[in-house]
Design an enzyme around this catalytic site. Structure first.
Site, PDB file in Angstrom:
ATOM      1  N   LYS A 151      -8.319   1.079  -2.214  1.00 33.30           N
ATOM      2  CA  LYS A 151      -7.245   1.365  -1.488  1.00 33.30           C
ATOM      3  C   LYS A 151      -7.487   2.500  -0.529  1.00 33.30           C
ATOM      4  CE  LYS A 151      -5.216  -1.026   2.534  1.00 33.30           C
ATOM      5  NZ  LYS A 151      -3.709  -1.673   2.198  1.00 33.30           N
ATOM      6  N   LYS A 180      -0.058   5.588   8.457  1.00 35.97           N
ATOM      7  CA  LYS A 180       0.810   5.576   7.247  1.00 35.97           C
ATOM      8  C   LYS A 180      -0.538   5.501   6.056  1.00 35.97           C
ATOM      9  CE  LYS A 180       2.612   2.148   3.998  1.00 35.97           C
ATOM     10  NZ  LYS A 180       1.892   0.869   3.971  1.00 35.97           N
ATOM     11  N   THR A 217       0.727  -1.172   0.360  1.00 38.99           N
ATOM     12  CA  THR A 217       0.315  -0.567   0.098  1.00 38.99           C
ATOM     13  C   THR A 217       1.133   0.923  -0.705  1.00 38.99           C
ATOM     14  OG1 THR A 217      -1.647  -1.039   1.332  1.00 38.99           O
ATOM     15  CG2 THR A 217      -1.931   1.265   1.429  1.00 38.99           C
TER      16      THR A 217
END
Lengths: 293, 293
Positions: free
Chosen positions: B175, B243, B100
């Site tokens: 995402k 994050k 990611t």
């Protein structure tokens, strides 16, 4: 007690179909509505319905009395006002208020009704007019558990998910939690679609990619596609959501609870109302979130 | 192309079980990991696995190369760095980055790979280590559709909901939408539970009353009860969510997208990290929302 006749006060967009489902379940009804013609029409079309001249007369003729009106002040009026329910009510009766109003008002009304040997159940609903018609409402009830159990068959005639939430006021508090969740989840959907849009991602593809997992919600699956289509037909209107979020803010203030997210959505809905979208469905929140129109 | 041997770079908490599922599906693997002992252990326990001395050597031996590492800089390093994938890659190969990271970085890497007659698919996942082990990950893929179709059987060995989202970067963008929804829905759950708590309403009863309707979400059903129990064991850690939300903010800034709600949750997670909760599950957000600890 075997309930045969139910008093019903408030034949609005929600009350009328709910009363209809009580009839289907075999109950007799004695009804009152502020606009008398609606009550007369309902009685004319349905054997088993009689029209009372006042909420007091409703209370004289039934031991279970349902109220479903708009605001806290409307409930106080039909219960405590001139020719109100409390002036006609018989000892041992139960008032079920299915309006969405202040939990503090429900507690106050219950104290007054208890002085007459009666009691109150607050039982707001969710599921909208579609749920009211289909008899699939979620009913969130607060009051004495023994009262709840007595009137459970009455609830079962109108709803599907019926939950006893605790003492008087608990139904309203649960409804307020429901609206916190609904409005914040909807805000999330609006931000995600706006984010997808602005970055060249097909929002429909995004919705189908994520809705089966940890990002999934009723709001995403049901209102996400409507937002993408620009379909703002109301399931539930922004003006009504704002009424409910004002109640949330009252309760939050009274209990020193920080509800930053719900407060932010409340403000975004203000913005949507300012754009003239108050009578659109809640999904029109997207206009305020995305800055598009 | 019939894929028989797959290159695999990054045998961490996600990569290791994902590589295991590829083996179970009958693929041979050539692997590389920054900590060599992990790669050696994996190969020692699994026939069909060989260990390469560098990402370049992985790329020399396989036409499909999966990377799943931590940050944008880690992906850039294993692809472009000394002895990186790009120095060993053969024309016609496909790199699948399942980390990611930034969608902009994926686009840049794709441009460089295209110069070598290769291409990139960005395919971040959701579902956590549990989903990685069970082979039930959601996989959100961006890239050329023809590439996607070629490697679909590879995805099917590791995941359940596999979505082609659009050109390179679209997997990462999807995402990011997922994390906007997850974190804002979780914030809603925290506010509703805090609100219930502070007003004497049993949060478990509230959850069961509302989760089947318009207020329902994966976060409410799965993390709500954990919050009520005070169970902060991580499914997904706050540090990792932060994050991801940093990436969301980068994209929002670059596209002038207002994501007020997601930004607020990002700040609340900062507060939770400040309380030392970074390695707890995301549901520990409740501590920052409720002000309790």
């Amino acid at each position: 007690m075997a309930v045969e006749k139910i008093g019903f006060v408030g034949l609005g967009i929600m009350g009328l179909p709910m009363a209809g489902n009580l009839l289907k379940a075999g109950y007799e009804l004695v009804v009152w509505n502020r606009t008398t013609s609606k009550a007369n029409d309902f009685a004319a079309n349905n054997p088993g319905v009689s029209v009372a001249s006042s909420p007091a007369e409703v209370a004289e003729q039934a031991r279970v009395i349902i109220t479903i009106v708009t605001d806290s002040s409307d409930v106080a009026q039909v219960v405590l006002g001139e020719n109100g329910i409390s002036s006609g009510i018989k000892e041992g009766s139960v008032v079920i208020d299915m309006s969405t109003i202040s939990p503090a008002v429900e507690k106050d009304l219950n104290v007054l009704l208890e002085e007459k040997g009666c009691s109150l159940i607050d039982a707001p609903v969710s599921g909208g007019d579609v749920g009211a018609q289909a008899g699939t409402l979620a009913i969130m009830a607060g009051g004495q558990r023994t009262d709840f159990e007595k009137v459970l068959p009455v609830f079962e005639a109108m709803g599907k998910t019926i939950t006893y939430c605790g003492p008087v006021g608990s139904g309203q508090l649960t409804k307020q939690c429901n609206q916190i969740l609904v409005s914040m989840n909807l805000n999330a959907v609006c931000e995600a679609i706006s984010f997808a849009d602005n970055n060249g991602l097909d929002p429909d593809v995004m919705i189908s990619a994520v809705s089966g997992g940890a990002a999934g919600s009723w709001q995403l699956s049901n209102l996400g596609p409507k937002i993408v289509e620009g379909d703002y037909e109301p399931g539930f209107m922004i003006d009504l959501m704002q009424k409910d979020l004002k109640l949330v803010m009252e309760t939050a203030n009274a209990s020193s609870t920080q509800v930053t997210g719900a407060s932010m959505v409340h403000q975004l809905f203000n913005s949507a109302q300012g754009k003239g979208l108050g009578r659109k469905g809640t999904q029109a929140l997207f206009e305020a979130v995305s800055g598009k129109d």
